[in-house]
Scaffold this motif. Sequence first.
Motif, PDB file in Angstrom:
ATOM      1  N   ILE A   1       0.808  -1.232   0.000  1.00  0.00           N
ATOM      2  CA  ILE A   1       0.000   0.000   0.000  1.00  0.00           C
ATOM      3  C   ILE A   1       0.837   1.276   0.000  1.00  0.00           C
ATOM      4  N   HIS A   2       2.001   1.247   0.625  1.00  0.00           N
ATOM      5  CA  HIS A   2       2.794   2.467   0.757  1.00  0.00           C
ATOM      6  C   HIS A   2       3.954   2.530  -0.226  1.00  0.00           C
ATOM      7  N   VAL A   3       4.764   1.470  -0.254  1.00  0.00           N
ATOM      8  CA  VAL A   3       6.015   1.538  -1.014  1.00  0.00           C
ATOM      9  C   VAL A   3       5.819   1.257  -2.502  1.00  0.00           C
TER      10      VAL A   3
ATOM     11  N   LYS B   1      -3.899   7.183   3.750  1.00  0.00           N
ATOM     12  CA  LYS B   1      -4.702   8.379   3.497  1.00  0.00           C
ATOM     13  C   LYS B   1      -3.903   9.647   3.779  1.00  0.00           C
ATOM     14  N   TRP B   2      -2.970   9.549   4.711  1.00  0.00           N
ATOM     15  CA  TRP B   2      -2.154  10.721   5.077  1.00  0.00           C
ATOM     16  C   TRP B   2      -0.708  10.602   4.667  1.00  0.00           C
TER      17      TRP B   2
ATOM     18  N   THR C   1       2.433  19.569   3.299  1.00  0.00           N
ATOM     19  CA  THR C   1       2.788  18.191   2.955  1.00  0.00           C
ATOM     20  C   THR C   1       3.394  17.449   4.141  1.00  0.00           C
ATOM     21  N   ILE C   2       4.238  18.162   4.896  1.00  0.00           N
ATOM     22  CA  ILE C   2       4.975  17.532   5.994  1.00  0.00           C
ATOM     23  C   ILE C   2       4.097  17.243   7.197  1.00  0.00           C
ATOM     24  N   ARG C   3       3.163  18.137   7.517  1.00  0.00           N
ATOM     25  CA  ARG C   3       2.374  18.038   8.757  1.00  0.00           C
ATOM     26  C   ARG C   3       1.703  16.671   8.938  1.00  0.00           C
ATOM     27  N   PRO C   4       0.922  16.204   7.976  1.00  0.00           N
ATOM     28  CA  PRO C   4       0.283  14.890   8.179  1.00  0.00           C
ATOM     29  C   PRO C   4       1.273  13.728   8.174  1.00  0.00           C
ATOM     30  N   LEU C   5       2.431  13.938   7.515  1.00  0.00           N
ATOM     31  CA  LEU C   5       3.424  12.865   7.445  1.00  0.00           C
ATOM     32  C   LEU C   5       4.068  12.594   8.800  1.00  0.00           C
ATOM     33  N   VAL C   6       4.167  13.629   9.643  1.00  0.00           N
ATOM     34  CA  VAL C   6       4.827  13.460  10.935  1.00  0.00           C
ATOM     35  C   VAL C   6       4.107  12.398  11.765  1.00  0.00           C
ATOM     36  N   ALA C   7       2.791  12.566  11.924  1.00  0.00           N
ATOM     37  CA  ALA C   7       2.019  11.597  12.715  1.00  0.00           C
ATOM     38  C   ALA C   7       1.968  10.235  12.034  1.00  0.00           C
TER      39      ALA C   7
ATOM     40  N   MET D   1      -2.563  -0.035   8.978  1.00  0.00           N
ATOM     41  CA  MET D   1      -1.468   0.509   8.175  1.00  0.00           C
ATOM     42  C   MET D   1      -1.971   0.987   6.817  1.00  0.00           C
ATOM     43  N   SER D   2      -2.951   0.291   6.275  1.00  0.00           N
ATOM     44  CA  SER D   2      -3.547   0.729   5.009  1.00  0.00           C
ATOM     45  C   SER D   2      -4.266   2.062   5.186  1.00  0.00           C
ATOM     46  N   LEU D   3      -4.911   2.230   6.340  1.00  0.00           N
ATOM     47  CA  LEU D   3      -5.616   3.482   6.622  1.00  0.00           C
ATOM     48  C   LEU D   3      -4.671   4.669   6.661  1.00  0.00           C
TER      49      LEU D   3
END
Length: 350
Positions: free
Chosen positions: A95-97, A348-349, A224-230, A343-345
């Motif tokens: 899902i991510h990579v 979204k962020w 872009t960075i803000r949601p990636l942190v969490a 992890m799939s959820l």
Amino acid sequence: MAKLQLLLLTLFCVFLLLPSSAFGDCTCDTEDEGRDKTQALKYKLAAIASILVAGAIGVCIPILGKTIPALRPEKDIFFIIKAFAAGVILSTGFIHVLPDAFESLTSPCLSASPWQDFPFTGFVAMVSAIGTLMVDAFATSYYRKSHSNQAAQNGVGDVEMEGEHEGHLHVHTHATHGSNSFVDNSASSDLIRHRVISQVLELGIVVHSVIIGISLGASESPKTIRPLVAALTFHQFFEGMGLGGCISQAKFQNRAVVVMATFFSLTTPVGIAIGIGISSGYDENSPNALILEGIFNAASAGILIYMALVDLLAADFMNPRVQSNARLQIGVNVSLLLGAGLMSLLAKWA
């Protein structure tokens, strides 16, 4: 085993040097909208701290089985934790990579030939999975033969000693030794297998963790960075649990455990730091950057998918202890689905 650790360290150093080749001519314009270097730097520093702590906690939880009896590998809860973490790793690969790799290698910024003429992403992922299988098999075979030869030499020494000093007990002791040797060899083979698995899995995780870190560190958009942190904080925590479970079963010496746990915890923060350092000259839309990121993401996805399905899930789900316990079997299935789903959820962020 030391040679394999040295290989992992060498590959990691290579990955750190690769971003420098991503500087180059840009064929696609980068949007300046939403850029704020000062605000972005604050989020990056927060990301380094939170991801470092989350990764360290995640990888240490299973390792603490030595001091927390409930987390020991022989307990049922350990199978449930590993199933959850394996679901996270599987979802990370699929899902991510892998989608990121497809996006990079099919980008319109790349020339139509050859990048649009052949599905390079799937091909690299497939080759990576096959390569992981080969490394897995050869490394396990090598260490197993090495251990068998050493055990045989020790066994000969024992028999000679028994013949010299305990002649009247020679037959009885020899039979007992043979029985114990069979059990010891079986346990030793499992231990070798776990050690190979933990190191190959760490390699796959390290590759994409460094790439993720560089991408985040090079970005100058707070939006872009803000949601990636969490999202990446949770991502690193769950991945750490999966790797920590493998390290725990491998029963490395304390020094090796500390090195592997620290190595994992630092990869993404170090990647972010590298991204910050090269942000002024890094262009994520340049052909070189897209090709490098796409190929290494695809390779990482192949490693993670293979490791999650073959070495983590198949091994545990087919374990006689799980097979003979209906309650535990339901537990690991639910845990797997929960880990993969959560992890799939996060996609979204992140």
